[in-house]
Write an enzyme that holds these catalytic residues in place. Structure first.
Site, PDB file in Angstrom:
ATOM      1  N   MET A  31       0.630  -1.108  -0.042  1.00  0.00           N
ATOM      2  CA  MET A  31       0.066   0.020  -0.031  1.00  0.00           C
ATOM      3  C   MET A  31       0.884   1.216  -0.008  1.00  0.00           C
ATOM      4  O   MET A  31       1.847   1.340   0.594  1.00  0.00           O
ATOM      5  CB  MET A  31      -0.893  -0.132   1.225  1.00  0.00           C
ATOM      6  CG  MET A  31      -1.532   1.294   1.522  1.00  0.00           C
ATOM      7  SD  MET A  31      -2.604   1.316   3.046  1.00  0.00           S
ATOM      8  CE  MET A  31      -1.511   1.718   4.109  1.00  0.00           C
ATOM      9  N   ASP A  33      -0.031   5.694  -0.987  1.00  0.00           N
ATOM     10  CA  ASP A  33      -0.728   7.061  -0.794  1.00  0.00           C
ATOM     11  C   ASP A  33      -2.532   6.674  -0.322  1.00  0.00           C
ATOM     12  O   ASP A  33      -2.853   5.773  -0.856  1.00  0.00           O
ATOM     13  CB  ASP A  33      -0.957   7.801  -1.735  1.00  0.00           C
ATOM     14  CG  ASP A  33       0.171   8.201  -2.535  1.00  0.00           C
ATOM     15  OD1 ASP A  33       1.312   7.757  -1.886  1.00  0.00           O
ATOM     16  OD2 ASP A  33       0.257   8.743  -3.566  1.00  0.00           O
ATOM     17  N   PHE A  89      -3.622   5.694 -10.491  1.00  0.00           N
ATOM     18  CA  PHE A  89      -2.587   6.361  -9.586  1.00  0.00           C
ATOM     19  C   PHE A  89      -3.588   7.237  -8.454  1.00  0.00           C
ATOM     20  O   PHE A  89      -4.783   7.274  -8.580  1.00  0.00           O
ATOM     21  CB  PHE A  89      -1.618   7.530 -10.267  1.00  0.00           C
ATOM     22  CG  PHE A  89      -0.562   6.632 -10.565  1.00  0.00           C
ATOM     23  CD1 PHE A  89      -0.300   5.564 -10.754  1.00  0.00           C
ATOM     24  CD2 PHE A  89       0.684   7.544 -10.879  1.00  0.00           C
ATOM     25  CE1 PHE A  89       0.860   4.725 -10.890  1.00  0.00           C
ATOM     26  CE2 PHE A  89       1.927   6.985 -11.395  1.00  0.00           C
ATOM     27  CZ  PHE A  89       2.120   5.607 -11.281  1.00  0.00           C
ATOM     28  N   ARG A 154      -0.373  14.651 -12.163  1.00  0.00           N
ATOM     29  CA  ARG A 154      -1.112  13.943 -11.552  1.00  0.00           C
ATOM     30  C   ARG A 154      -1.741  14.165 -10.057  1.00  0.00           C
ATOM     31  O   ARG A 154      -1.277  15.219  -9.726  1.00  0.00           O
ATOM     32  CB  ARG A 154      -0.056  12.597 -11.111  1.00  0.00           C
ATOM     33  CG  ARG A 154       1.047  12.866 -10.283  1.00  0.00           C
ATOM     34  CD  ARG A 154       1.915  11.551 -10.129  1.00  0.00           C
ATOM     35  NE  ARG A 154       3.129  11.691  -9.638  1.00  0.00           N
ATOM     36  CZ  ARG A 154       4.332  11.967 -10.027  1.00  0.00           C
ATOM     37  NH1 ARG A 154       4.271  11.871 -11.528  1.00  0.00           N
ATOM     38  NH2 ARG A 154       5.317  11.956  -9.286  1.00  0.00           N
ATOM     39  N   ASP A 155      -2.223  13.320  -9.507  1.00  0.00           N
ATOM     40  CA  ASP A 155      -3.196  13.242  -7.969  1.00  0.00           C
ATOM     41  C   ASP A 155      -4.076  14.344  -7.914  1.00  0.00           C
ATOM     42  O   ASP A 155      -3.771  15.250  -6.999  1.00  0.00           O
ATOM     43  CB  ASP A 155      -1.913  13.392  -7.099  1.00  0.00           C
ATOM     44  CG  ASP A 155      -0.610  12.572  -7.292  1.00  0.00           C
ATOM     45  OD1 ASP A 155      -0.913  11.421  -7.906  1.00  0.00           O
ATOM     46  OD2 ASP A 155       0.502  12.845  -6.857  1.00  0.00           O
ATOM     47  N   GLU A 206       3.819  16.226  -5.495  1.00  0.00           N
ATOM     48  CA  GLU A 206       2.921  15.376  -5.628  1.00  0.00           C
ATOM     49  C   GLU A 206       1.781  15.333  -4.637  1.00  0.00           C
ATOM     50  O   GLU A 206       1.922  16.221  -3.584  1.00  0.00           O
ATOM     51  CB  GLU A 206       3.434  13.961  -5.359  1.00  0.00           C
ATOM     52  CG  GLU A 206       4.610  13.473  -6.062  1.00  0.00           C
ATOM     53  CD  GLU A 206       5.310  12.149  -5.898  1.00  0.00           C
ATOM     54  OE1 GLU A 206       5.555  11.471  -6.865  1.00  0.00           O
ATOM     55  OE2 GLU A 206       5.380  11.679  -4.869  1.00  0.00           O
ATOM     56  N   TRP A 294       9.507   7.287   0.377  1.00  0.00           N
ATOM     57  CA  TRP A 294       9.894   6.585  -0.735  1.00  0.00           C
ATOM     58  C   TRP A 294      11.414   6.249  -0.512  1.00  0.00           C
ATOM     59  O   TRP A 294      11.906   5.483  -1.622  1.00  0.00           O
ATOM     60  CB  TRP A 294       9.668   7.446  -1.958  1.00  0.00           C
ATOM     61  CG  TRP A 294       8.285   7.452  -2.353  1.00  0.00           C
ATOM     62  CD1 TRP A 294       7.268   8.527  -2.386  1.00  0.00           C
ATOM     63  CD2 TRP A 294       7.585   6.158  -2.776  1.00  0.00           C
ATOM     64  NE1 TRP A 294       6.120   7.756  -3.109  1.00  0.00           N
ATOM     65  CE2 TRP A 294       6.363   6.677  -3.299  1.00  0.00           C
ATOM     66  CE3 TRP A 294       8.001   5.048  -3.019  1.00  0.00           C
ATOM     67  CZ2 TRP A 294       5.318   5.930  -3.478  1.00  0.00           C
ATOM     68  CZ3 TRP A 294       6.990   4.078  -3.639  1.00  0.00           C
ATOM     69  CH2 TRP A 294       5.789   4.491  -3.793  1.00  0.00           C
TER      70      TRP A 294
END
Ligand code: FRU
Length: 492
Positions: A31, A33, A89, A154-155, A206, A294
């Site tokens: 898993m 975000d 994503f 993204r996101d 992000e 990360w």
């Protein structure tokens, strides 16, 4: 193809080494975000970046769980699978109360807005659900937002903006965020960009969020923007989340602070990609983060599963001597898993004090303490201790710094930068420091003073490291009050 998860849905998994007892984890596999958090018809939804075929990152799905209290979670089948537009994503979900999308025949329902990642191409897509998030229809017009010139795109975090009567999307685009608006969640127009020159750029931007909060108990409100920044080898901290405070008029965000002001949500190493729930009652703003980094997320020493979420935290704005700052408090529902209470008042702790907490051994505990500064240069708690291991959470009165020291916390050989001590500036208030700690099987979270300084860290102690102790170095410190609770597991 729909994955058969029936073999995963049992609760006897929640006992292996390092498995958090009161933090959310997937039953098995990878898993990252938190995604799509929305409150709807009595349920808090938590979707999450999920790789159901292994314990390392891979083609992303949206895992799914629901809760009525933000603490106890029921796992549900995977909500979104990779499709012809790519892997799924990070993104968000909203309640479309007035059927502005036209998906709900004049009724209401949930709409998820997420990034479709097809190799290097990232576009935004939507899906909708008329059955409380149990099944999802992929919109046939996907993708709904394309920007060919942007590789990092993204996101999406979407919310309803009452004043402009529009849906707003904030999106991470490499070194800045972009804001778009829409009337129907399907067609999006560009409004503005923010951040190329502002805040920290020690990693790719992000997982943004944007919401309004009152300052303390006043009627004055400010907009808060969260922006996570990815890992970069040049920085030992790895991935982290920053925030900005300012004004937003439906189109443009204006930062109240100078461009070079950098504000961190959390000064620990393990709180990333956090965003807030949509549509919560009473304008409560609840945040949850991914409790990893990360820098080493793929190689932490867990077996069946990998990664947990932070505790859900209620956000507020407070006035401090430095200006307006974001504060965090664990949601009040966490008090419902407290077991018996132990309490002390007005003790003097000195360097060689006997350990009054030897009766409090445990691996899932909450500690609330208020200290009054005296001659001790450092003081605080040792948790998850044994002869070989300990994690220190304390205050350096000389440097005026809160710290977590996980140098000898347990298993750390998986990454050279894991074993370390890290700090955050913290001023005493009326000569006092208050600490609220949550210790679980592989994490510590500390909320200091009014919650304006927070640190979240993973630790991997042996299952037999259960000791708890107070410490003071270089003199005395007064312990004005201390409460300790053992906490129940949430997985029964
Ligand atoms: C943040 C992130 C997001 C992306 C997702 C992929 O941790 O890199 O930007 O959508 O993870 O899993």
């Amino acid at each position: 193809m729909v994955l058969d998860q029936s073999n995963l849905l049992s609760s006897d998994k929640y006992i292996e080494n390092y498995r958090p007892q009161f933090h959310f984890t997937p039953e098995s596999n990878w898993m990252n975000d938190p995604n799509g958090m929305v409150y709807y018809e009595g349920e808090y939804h938590l979707f999450y970046q999920y790789h159901p075929y292994s314990t390392v990152w891979g083609p992303m799905h949206w895992g799914h769980a629901v809760s009525t209290d933000l603490i106890h979670w029921e796992h549900l089948p995977i909500a979104l699978y990779p499709d012809e537009n790519g892997a799924i994503f990070s993104g968000s979900a909203v309640v479309d109360w007035k059927d502005s999308s036209g998906f709900f025949n004049g009724g209401k329902g949930l709409v998820a807005i997420f990034t479709s990642a097809d190799g290097p191409v990232q576009t935004q897509s939507i899906a909708y659900s008329s059955d409380k998030g149990r099944t999802w229809n992929i919109y046939e017009g996907n993708p709904v937002l394309i920007e060919e010139s942007c590789p990092d795109f993204r996101d999406p975090k979407v919310f309803w903006h009452e004043e402009s009567n529009k849906w707003i999307m904030i999106l991470a685009v490499g070194d800045h965020v972009r804001i778009y608006f829409s009337e129907d969640l399907k067609s999006w127009d560009f409004a503005s960009a923010f951040g190329r020159e502002a805040g920290s750029h020690e990693g790719v931007w992000e997982c943004p969020d944007l919401f309004e909060l009152p300052i303390g108990e006043t009627n004055i409100k400010k907009w808060v923007m969260l922006v996570s920044i990815g890992n970069d080898d040049a920085h030992p901290e790895g991935s982290r989340t920053q925030y900005f405070i300012g004004e937003f008029d439906g189109k443009t965000f204006v930062n109240d602070n100078p461009d070079d002001t950098v504000l961190w949500v959390d000064y620990g190493r393990d709180n990333y990609a956090g965003v807030t729930w949509s549509d919560t009652l009473e304008e409560r703003r609840v945040f949850i983060g991914w409790m990893s980094n990360w820098k080493y997320a793929n190689i932490t020493p867990t077996k069946e599963w990998r990664s947990a979420m932070t505790l859900p935290r209620e956000l507020s704005l407070i006035s401090t001597w430095e200006g307006i700052r974001l504060a965090q408090t664990p949601v009040k529902e966490i008090e419902n898993i407290r077991k018996e209470k132990r309490e002390w008042k007005d003790l003097i702790i000195h360097t060689n004090s006997e350990n009054i907490l030897s009766i409090c051994t445990g691996k899932e505990i909450e500690i609330l303490a208020e200290f009054e500064l005296d001659s001790a240069t450092e003081f605080g708690f040792e948790v998850r201790t044994s002869n070989e291991e300990k994690t220190l959470i304390g205050y350096d009165a000389t440097k005026q710094e809160l710290f977590i020291d996980r140098e000898h916390s347990g298993e750390s050989s998986f990454h050279p930068l894991f074993a370390c001590r890290h700090t955050a500036r913290l001023q005493p208030e009326r000569n006092r420091i208050s600490l609220r700690l949550f210790v679980d099987w592989s994490s510590v979270e500390v909320f200091a003073n009014r919650g304006e300084t927070v640190m979240t860290d993973l630790i991997f102690p042996s299952g037999t490291s259960e000791g708890v102790a107070l410490f003071a170095i270089g003199g005395d410190v007064k312990l004005v009050s201390l409460e300790i609770y053992h906490l129940n597991t949430i997985w029964k």
